[in-house]
Design a protein around this motif. Structure first.
Motif, PDB file in Angstrom:
ATOM      1  N   PHE A 213       0.839  -1.191   0.000  1.00  0.00           N
ATOM      2  CA  PHE A 213       0.000   0.000   0.000  1.00  0.00           C
ATOM      3  C   PHE A 213       0.874   1.241   0.000  1.00  0.00           C
ATOM      4  N   ILE A 214       0.498   2.199  -0.825  1.00  0.00           N
ATOM      5  CA  ILE A 214       1.305   3.403  -0.939  1.00  0.00           C
ATOM      6  C   ILE A 214       0.686   4.509  -0.088  1.00  0.00           C
ATOM      7  N   GLN A 215       1.527   5.413   0.291  1.00  0.00           N
ATOM      8  CA  GLN A 215       1.088   6.508   1.148  1.00  0.00           C
ATOM      9  C   GLN A 215      -0.001   7.298   0.437  1.00  0.00           C
ATOM     10  N   LYS A 216      -1.029   7.632   1.175  1.00  0.00           N
ATOM     11  CA  LYS A 216      -2.171   8.334   0.581  1.00  0.00           C
ATOM     12  C   LYS A 216      -1.718   9.596  -0.155  1.00  0.00           C
ATOM     13  N   GLU A 217      -0.778  10.293   0.443  1.00  0.00           N
ATOM     14  CA  GLU A 217      -0.304  11.550  -0.150  1.00  0.00           C
ATOM     15  C   GLU A 217       0.473  11.307  -1.440  1.00  0.00           C
ATOM     16  N   LYS A 218       0.887  10.074  -1.667  1.00  0.00           N
ATOM     17  CA  LYS A 218       1.682   9.800  -2.866  1.00  0.00           C
ATOM     18  C   LYS A 218       0.851   9.210  -3.996  1.00  0.00           C
ATOM     19  N   ILE A 219      -0.438   9.130  -3.780  1.00  0.00           N
ATOM     20  CA  ILE A 219      -1.299   8.696  -4.881  1.00  0.00           C
ATOM     21  C   ILE A 219      -1.319   9.816  -5.917  1.00  0.00           C
TER      22      ILE A 219
END
Lengths: 429, 218
Positions: A213-219
């Motif tokens: 899972f990727i950091q929300k801010e990095k979507i």
């Protein structure tokens, strides 16, 4: 020779002893040695024995890395009874919908259960309001496709480093006429369709993992919506301005004329409502400035001073709102340009512009932006020179005077053909 | 002289053998000593299947199937499973029954007991619910089981009985090597559907479009 004979006899004797000591060997060694699963520990049979690669993915994940496999895959909030064989409570359950594990929907935990942080809007009935830009994606993932369970295709697509190819098809261009009485006529949209393919890959190790899972801010909005980025940054080459569409961010922010609003033809960094121009992208190159933060200025508006009370529906969407220019600038909306039209050139027609916006609003949402950009795209402005429009000695607006400038800025009619993103090529006649 | 001594030595060994050894030696010692099977088969299985004996000794289950103490492996445990199949007529000395489909024993899948609620109850076994395969267990749907493909795929494999490969893979200490072929990419086809007054984005397909291979070893 004698040594070889002795070695031969010794070898035969060893084989004889070895074979005779093991009478029959079971097909699978260990197949009769059952693992003890009677402890309360759900890890009696360790998932990682067969799924160590998933563990490796989770080790790199910003979320869920501290979880046991069973936290998700034996989640008890769904009513599923898993096979259990304990010597202490809960003793023995046969299992019904799943035996050792089930494949969870992300919304099992992130939905209504309250077990984990809810996926805003998508945790509601029918996935929340229709303002969410990605609602259709989530909804169809659940109802129309079975590559993954539930709506997980949509969740995995944005929130993990799983790779994607997205093949879009949408309208190629529209055309319409703004009459001299500011009516929208001759609207046509069925010329051709435009294919646009995007490949989304992540460089996070391990690659392509559904459990990373990727950091929300990095979507990254642009990863999937590269056509919009291309439209805002590159568009189609033009002289003196490129055909850049989707949002009228300024081209020339230099204040050549000293801020005289009515006379200065610069693209000002202050807007007419008295604060920093909302679409202003500063002195940074567009390629840098157009990013997820920029996208969110419209599609996930944060009411930060001094921008004020733009009437969006942020609280009702997941991550992005379906908006058009008219969401903020439509008739009677907070940023209705009615009172600032007069600064557009010399002869703004406030009533006419409002009428044009109202008629634009009757068209499909997908056409709103390009209808506005037909005039608001900077392309085909033929330069700036001294003197009044069309009357000076320079080449102001090609010296074509009211009949040319007034097509957009006043009460002359104009027919516009504009291509969709990414080219945004506009032709005005 | 030396040759003469050698001749005498050989003759002595030959004569000793003639006197000491029986008149005729059976090819396999004991082959004419018949077991009395009326008292059970006991250790007869263990005679050949010592490795399984060892596994059962270390096993968390099945070592007391015959009702004996959990660590008292006698060999009778073997028959609880390997003569359990009631559709098979085994040879039985006690009832003077010749075998039909099997003589001493048959191979058996885990599911014979664990996927049949009635049989499971008979042998005090736990039904393996959650795959939709337990007969007599109405709420066993297996609708959300992660390993359902593995279990159903095992039914089509011919190494062990029915779905037993999948049972053995997880529930025993058998080594397993798994070659995974998993998706790494999805292709999403999205069309903008529109008429003059309405539009929406319509997803027409989501399909796996790339894969990777890796091996797990348990």
């Amino acid at each position: 020779m004698k040594g070889k004979v002795i070695a031969l006899f010794a070898t035969l004797a060893f084989i004889l002893v070895f074979v005779s000591s093991i009478n029959v060997v079971t097909l699978f060694h260990g197949s009769h040695q059952i693992t003890d699963i009677t402890s309360p520990d759900p890890f009696d049979i360790d998932c990682r024995d067969c799924h160590s690669s998933i563990q490796a993915e989770l080790n790199e994940s910003v979320n869920h890395s501290s979880f046991n496999c069973t936290d998700c895959h034996r989640f008890t909030g769904t009513g599923i009874v898993f096979a259990t064989h304990n010597t202490t409570p809960p003793y023995i359950y046969e299992g019904n919908q799943a035996h050792a594990a089930y494949t969870p929907r992300c919304l099992d935990c992130h939905g209504k259960s309250g077990f984990a942080k809810p996926a805003r809007a998508f945790n509601l009935d029918d996935y929340g309001s229709n303002y969410s830009a990605h609602k259709q994606f989530v909804k169809q993932s659940s109802s129309d496709f079975d590559m993954m369970v539930g709506e997980n295709e949509a969740c995995i697509a944005c929130h993990t480093n799983y790779s994607l190819k997205i093949n879009y098809t949408y309208f190629k261009n529209i055309s319409y006429t703004k009459t001299n009485s500011w009516n929208l006529t001759n609207f046509k949209y069925d010329y051709d369709t435009r294919p646009y393919n995007v490949s989304v890959t992540h460089d996070l190790p391990p690659a392509n993992g559904k459990h990373v899972f990727i950091q929300k801010e990095k979507i990254d909005c642009i990863a999937c919506h590269k056509n919009i980025y291309e439209a805002l940054v590159n568009g189609t080459d033009g002289d003196p301005y490129d055909n850049l569409t989707h949002s009228p961010i300024e081209i020339d922010y230099s204040d050549v004329w000293g801020g005289k609003m009515a006379e200065d033809h610069d693209w000002r960094t202050n807007n007419y409502w008295g604060h920093t121009r909302y679409h202003h992208n500063g002195s940074l190159p567009r390629a840098t400035k157009v990013n997820t933060t920029y996208c969110k200025q419209c599609h996930f508006y944060t009411p930060i001073s001094p921008y004020g009370d733009i009437p969006t529906n942020r609280s009702e969407v997941h991550c992005a709102e379906k908006v058009s220019c008219l969401t903020c600038h439509g008739h009677n909306k907070t940023k209705d340009p009615y009172n600032v039209i007069k600064y557009s050139g010399y002869w703004g027609n406030q009533v006419g512009h409002s009428n044009l916006m109202n008629e634009t609003e009757t068209k499909a949402l997908t056409f709103h932006g390009d209808t506005c950009m037909g005039c608001h795209e900077t392309a085909e402005h033929l330069g700036h020179a001294s003197g009044s429009c069309g009357t000076g000695s320079g080449t102001c607006h090609g010296n074509k005077g009211y009949s040319q400038c007034g097509k957009c800025h006043w009460n002359y009619g104009i027919t516009i053909n504009i291509e969709s993103e990414p080219s945004g090529k506009v032709t005005r006649s | 002289m030396n040759n003469l001594k050698m001749v005498f030595a050989i003759m002595a060994i030959v004569f000793l053998g003639i006197v000491a050894l029986p008149y005729a030696v059976s090819l396999f010692a004991g082959q004419h000593t018949w077991y009395d099977l009326s008292g059970g088969y006991g250790s007869k299985c263990v005679k050949c299947h010592a490795d399984i004996y060892g596994e059962l000794e270390a096993s968390a289950n099945h070592s007391s199937l015959d009702g004996s103490d959990i660590r008292d492996i006698s060999g009778e445990e073997c028959f609880v499973c390997h003569r359990a199949n009631e559709s098979i007529k085994y040879a039985n000395a006690s009832t003077d029954t010749p075998g039909q489909q099997a003589h001493a024993a048959s191979t058996i899948g885990c599911g014979y007991c664990h996927l049949n609620d009635t049989v499971a109850d008979l042998y005090n076994a736990s039904p393996a619910g959650g795959f939709g395969l337990v007969s007599g267990l109405d709420d066993d749907t297996g609708a959300n089981a992660s390993h359902i493909s593995f279990v159903l795929g095992s039914k089509n494999a011919s190494i062990l009985e029915k779905e037993t490969e999948s049972c053995v893979a997880c529930h025993t200490t058998t080594n397993v090597k798994i070659n995974f072929n998993v998706t790494t990419e999805a292709t999403i086809v999205v069309n903008n559907s529109y008429i003059e007054t309405e539009s929406y984005w319509n997803i027409t397909s989501i399909t796996p479009s790339d894969y990777t291979n890796y091996t797990e070893e348990k």
